[in-house]
Design a protein around this motif. Structure first.
Motif, PDB file in Angstrom:
ATOM      1  N   ALA A 131     -12.211  -2.093 -12.028  1.00  0.00           N
ATOM      2  CA  ALA A 131     -10.827  -2.044 -12.511  1.00  0.00           C
ATOM      3  C   ALA A 131     -10.694  -2.849 -13.800  1.00  0.00           C
ATOM      4  O   ALA A 131     -10.048  -2.404 -14.764  1.00  0.00           O
ATOM      5  CB  ALA A 131      -9.877  -2.576 -11.447  1.00  0.00           C
ATOM      6  N   GLY A 132     -11.304  -4.013 -13.836  1.00  0.00           N
ATOM      7  CA  GLY A 132     -11.238  -4.862 -15.025  1.00  0.00           C
ATOM      8  C   GLY A 132     -11.888  -4.212 -16.225  1.00  0.00           C
ATOM      9  O   GLY A 132     -11.376  -4.285 -17.351  1.00  0.00           O
ATOM     10  N   TYR A 133     -13.017  -3.550 -16.004  1.00  0.00           N
ATOM     11  CA  TYR A 133     -13.722  -2.881 -17.108  1.00  0.00           C
ATOM     12  C   TYR A 133     -12.856  -1.788 -17.726  1.00  0.00           C
ATOM     13  O   TYR A 133     -12.735  -1.692 -18.952  1.00  0.00           O
ATOM     14  CB  TYR A 133     -15.046  -2.296 -16.606  1.00  0.00           C
ATOM     15  CG  TYR A 133     -15.675  -1.334 -17.585  1.00  0.00           C
ATOM     16  CD1 TYR A 133     -16.153  -1.788 -18.818  1.00  0.00           C
ATOM     17  CD2 TYR A 133     -15.759   0.027 -17.299  1.00  0.00           C
ATOM     18  CE1 TYR A 133     -16.711  -0.899 -19.736  1.00  0.00           C
ATOM     19  CE2 TYR A 133     -16.318   0.913 -18.210  1.00  0.00           C
ATOM     20  CZ  TYR A 133     -16.794   0.449 -19.421  1.00  0.00           C
ATOM     21  OH  TYR A 133     -17.337   1.323 -20.328  1.00  0.00           O
ATOM     22  N   PHE A 134     -12.231  -0.967 -16.874  1.00  0.00           N
ATOM     23  CA  PHE A 134     -11.414   0.118 -17.414  1.00  0.00           C
ATOM     24  C   PHE A 134     -10.140  -0.399 -18.084  1.00  0.00           C
ATOM     25  O   PHE A 134      -9.657   0.199 -19.054  1.00  0.00           O
ATOM     26  CB  PHE A 134     -11.102   1.141 -16.322  1.00  0.00           C
ATOM     27  CG  PHE A 134     -12.259   2.069 -16.062  1.00  0.00           C
ATOM     28  CD1 PHE A 134     -12.585   3.056 -16.974  1.00  0.00           C
ATOM     29  CD2 PHE A 134     -13.051   1.924 -14.933  1.00  0.00           C
ATOM     30  CE1 PHE A 134     -13.673   3.909 -16.759  1.00  0.00           C
ATOM     31  CE2 PHE A 134     -14.133   2.759 -14.709  1.00  0.00           C
ATOM     32  CZ  PHE A 134     -14.450   3.756 -15.624  1.00  0.00           C
ATOM     33  N   LYS A 136      -9.438   0.376 -21.949  1.00  0.00           N
ATOM     34  CA  LYS A 136      -8.151   0.972 -22.321  1.00  0.00           C
ATOM     35  C   LYS A 136      -7.488   0.207 -23.463  1.00  0.00           C
ATOM     36  O   LYS A 136      -6.919   0.791 -24.378  1.00  0.00           O
ATOM     37  CB  LYS A 136      -7.237   0.994 -21.092  1.00  0.00           C
ATOM     38  CG  LYS A 136      -5.800   1.419 -21.366  1.00  0.00           C
ATOM     39  CD  LYS A 136      -4.952   1.285 -20.111  1.00  0.00           C
ATOM     40  CE  LYS A 136      -3.488   1.560 -20.407  1.00  0.00           C
ATOM     41  NZ  LYS A 136      -2.634   1.380 -19.191  1.00  0.00           N
ATOM     42  N   HIS A 137      -7.578  -1.127 -23.389  1.00  0.00           N
ATOM     43  CA  HIS A 137      -6.871  -1.979 -24.357  1.00  0.00           C
ATOM     44  C   HIS A 137      -7.786  -2.475 -25.480  1.00  0.00           C
ATOM     45  O   HIS A 137      -7.372  -3.320 -26.272  1.00  0.00           O
ATOM     46  CB  HIS A 137      -6.233  -3.156 -23.638  1.00  0.00           C
ATOM     47  CG  HIS A 137      -5.149  -2.767 -22.678  1.00  0.00           C
ATOM     48  ND1 HIS A 137      -3.921  -2.314 -23.090  1.00  0.00           N
ATOM     49  CD2 HIS A 137      -5.123  -2.753 -21.318  1.00  0.00           C
ATOM     50  CE1 HIS A 137      -3.172  -2.048 -22.023  1.00  0.00           C
ATOM     51  NE2 HIS A 137      -3.876  -2.299 -20.944  1.00  0.00           N
ATOM     52  N   GLN A 138      -9.047  -1.988 -25.494  1.00  0.00           N
ATOM     53  CA  GLN A 138     -10.035  -2.426 -26.499  1.00  0.00           C
ATOM     54  C   GLN A 138     -10.153  -3.956 -26.504  1.00  0.00           C
ATOM     55  O   GLN A 138     -10.183  -4.606 -27.558  1.00  0.00           O
ATOM     56  CB  GLN A 138      -9.641  -1.905 -27.882  1.00  0.00           C
ATOM     57  CG  GLN A 138      -9.664  -0.376 -27.975  1.00  0.00           C
ATOM     58  CD  GLN A 138      -9.297   0.121 -29.364  1.00  0.00           C
ATOM     59  OE1 GLN A 138      -8.320  -0.334 -29.966  1.00  0.00           O
ATOM     60  NE2 GLN A 138     -10.094   1.051 -29.889  1.00  0.00           N
ATOM     61  N   ALA A 139     -10.223  -4.500 -25.300  1.00  0.00           N
ATOM     62  CA  ALA A 139     -10.306  -5.949 -25.110  1.00  0.00           C
ATOM     63  C   ALA A 139     -11.738  -6.355 -24.768  1.00  0.00           C
ATOM     64  O   ALA A 139     -12.561  -5.532 -24.352  1.00  0.00           O
ATOM     65  CB  ALA A 139      -9.359  -6.383 -23.992  1.00  0.00           C
TER      66      ALA A 139
END
Length: 418
Positions: free
Chosen positions: A123-126, A130-133
Motif C-alpha cells: 500500500a505504501g509503495y503504490f 501515485k504521488h511521486q514521493a
C-alpha cells in the motif's frame, strides 16, 4: 528547515496513539519530526491491537484525530479477538483502505511503510508511486523468516515463497530499507540485494516520560521493597514467545542450591500464567512470585526498584542472529539496572554496552549461574555491580527517541541528496 521533503506519511497497521495502545514508535517519531518542522500524518487501523478498542464506531471509512499535535488518520477495520479469520479480514480491510487513500488527505513527499505484514509495504509503495514521493520500507519483524525459524512453515512452502518474493520485490522498490534490527544489513546481504540502501534505527524509549512515570506513579510492594532479598524482575506478557518456564526452572536450581534470598518477581498476566503458577505450586518453588497485571505507568517504578531484570524469549538463535529490538529491553535499560538474557543473538546490545549478560539460551543451568553471578556482585563487589547500572543508563540515552529521530532525519537527508 530548508528541506525538499516536508510532508511525511507513515503507513502502519499498528501505529497506536499515546496512552491508548502500546505500539508508540511512530507517534514518538512524528512528535519529534513535527518539532523539527516536518508535517506528518499517520495512517493506521481503527482497531487498537491487543485491546478491544475500535476508534470508529459508525460507518465512516476514515476518522481524523490529533494527539498532542500528531495527526492520525484511522482507517476503518472490523474488530478481532485472536489470530483467526477475523484478524485476516481486519488486515485486508486496512490494506485496501491504505491502498486507496483519498486525495483530501493531501500529498506526501515521503512515504514510510512499516511492517510487520508486507501488505502495508505494498500500500505504501503504490501511494508513493501515485504521488511521486520517496519510499521507505521499515522492517520491524522478518516475514516470513520468523515463521520459518519458529517451525510454523518450511522455507520451501508455497506461502513462504510468495512472502519471500513480496519481501524481495518491496526491498528492490524501496529508496531506503530501514530495519529495527541491527543486523538488517546482514539479512539483505544474505538474500543478495543492494546493501547501500540499508539503514538501522532500533526501537527505543522516551526518557522524559519514563522518569516522569517513575517519580509520579510509585508502585509499592512489600516483596519488591524488601532489601534483604536480591529481587530479579520480569515485566510484560507471559506468552509462549517469552518461554518463562525456562527461567522458572532456573530458579528451582537456585533454590535447590540453598539460596533463600534470591526472588523472582513476575509482573504480567494472561498467556501461560495459570500453567506456570501450577508448576510452581507442584514443584514447591518458593522463590518465584506472580504479581499479576500492573498499570503501564507503574512499570518504570517497578523496574527501578529491581536488582536485576530478565529478558526471556523462545530459543531461536537462527532468527535472532540479526539482533533484537524488543521494547521491553529499552524500558529495562532506562531503570539503570543490569539485564540478564537467555536470548542468544547477533549484535548483542548487552555485550556492546556491557550492561548485562547473555547466557546460553537453552540452558536453565546457565541462567541460574548468571543470576548467581549478579547476586554475588551485588553482595560482594558493589562497585562492579554499580558499573553495570551506570552502563545501562548510558545505553538508554542512545535509544532515547530524541536521538533516534536525529538518525531518522539523517536517513531522510540521504534521500534529499539523490
Amino acid at each position: 528547515m530548508t528541506s525538499k521533503i516536508k510532508n511525511i506519511w507513515i503507513i502502519n497497521h499498528y501505529a497506536d496513539p499515546p496512552n491508548i495502545g502500546k505500539f508508540n514508535r511512530h507517534y514518538n517519531f512524528a512528535k519529534n519530526l513535527i518539532e523539527r518542522g516536518y508535517s506528518v500524518k499517520i495512517f493506521t487501523a481503527s482497531t487498537i491491537h491487543t485491546t478491544q478498542i475500535n476508534m470508529i464506531s459508525n460507518e465512516n471509512p476514515y476518522k481524523e484525530k490529533v494527539f498532542n499535535g500528531v495527526d492520525y488518520v484511522f482507517l476503518k477495520a472490523s474488530s478481532y479477538d485472536d489470530n483467526g479469520f477475523k484478524r485476516v479480514i481486519n488486515i485486508l480491510q486496512y490494506f485496501f483502505k491504505a491502498l486507496f487513500i483519498p486525495n483530501k488527505f493531501g500529498k506526501p513527499d515521503l512515504v514510510i511503510a512499516s511492517g510487520p505484514h508486507p501488505l502495508a509495504w505494498i500500500a505504501g509503495y503504490f501511494q508513493a508511486k501515485k504521488h511521486q514521493a520517496k519510499f521507505i520500507t521499515e522492517t520491524r519483524d522478518l516475514w516470513p523468516e520468523t515463521f520459518v525459524a519458529m517451525g510454523k512453515m518450511g522455507r520451501n512452502n508455497v506461502i513462504a515463497k510468495i512472502l519471500y518474493g513480496i519481501e524481495k520485490w518491496m526491498y528492490k522498490k524501496s529508496d531506503i530499507i530501514l530495519f529495527t534490527l541491527p543486523g538488517g544489513i546482514d539479512y539483505i546481504k544474505r538474500i543478495g540485494l543492494d546493501t547501500s540502501k540499508v539503514a538501522y534505527i532500533n526501537n527505543g524509549i522516551v526518557l522524559e516520560d519514563y522518569y516522569h512515570n517513575r517519580d509520579h506513579f510509585v508502585y509499592e510492594d512489600e516483596d519488591l521493597s524488601n532489601k534483604d532479598n536480591f529481587n530479579v524482575v520480569f515485566s510484560g506478557a507471559i506468552g509462549k514467545a517469552n518461554d518463562l518456564g525456562r527461567v522458572i526452572r532456573a530458579f528451582k536450581i537456585i533454590q535447590d542450591r540453598g539460596y533463600t534470598d534470591i526472588k523472582f518477581l513476575i509482573f504480567g498476566d494472561k498467556g501461560e500464567r495459570k500453567e506456570l503458577e501450577q508448576y510452581v505450586r507442584d514443584e514447591k518453588i518458593d522463590n518465584v512470585i506472580f504479581k499479576g497485571w500492573v498499570n503501564k505507568q507503574e512499570v518504570p517504578s517497578i523496574l527501578s526498584q529491581s536488582d536485576l531484570q530478565v529478558l526471556s524469549l523462545a530459543h531461536l538463535p537462527e532468527l535472532f542472529k540479526y539482533g533484537l529490538s524488543p521494547n521491553k529491553l529499552f524500558e529495562y535499560l532506562g531503570s539503570g539496572k543490569p539485564v540478564i538474557s537467555n536470548v542468544e543473538c547477533g549484535h548483542d546490545l548487552l555485550e556492546k554496552y556491557n550492561c548485562g549478560l547473555t547466557v546460553k539460551g537453552d540452558s536453565e543451568e546457565a541462567m541460574a549461574e548468571g543470576i548467581i553471578y549478579f547476586y554475588n556482585l551485588y553482595r560482594e563487589k558493589p562497585e562492579s555491580y554499580l558499573q553495570y547500572c551506570e552502563n545501562s543508563l548510558k545505553a538508554s540515552k542512545d535509544f532515547d527517541f530524541k536521538n533516534l529521530t536525529e538518525k531518522l532525519v539523517k536517513v531522510i537527508g540521504r534521500l534529499e541528496e539523490e
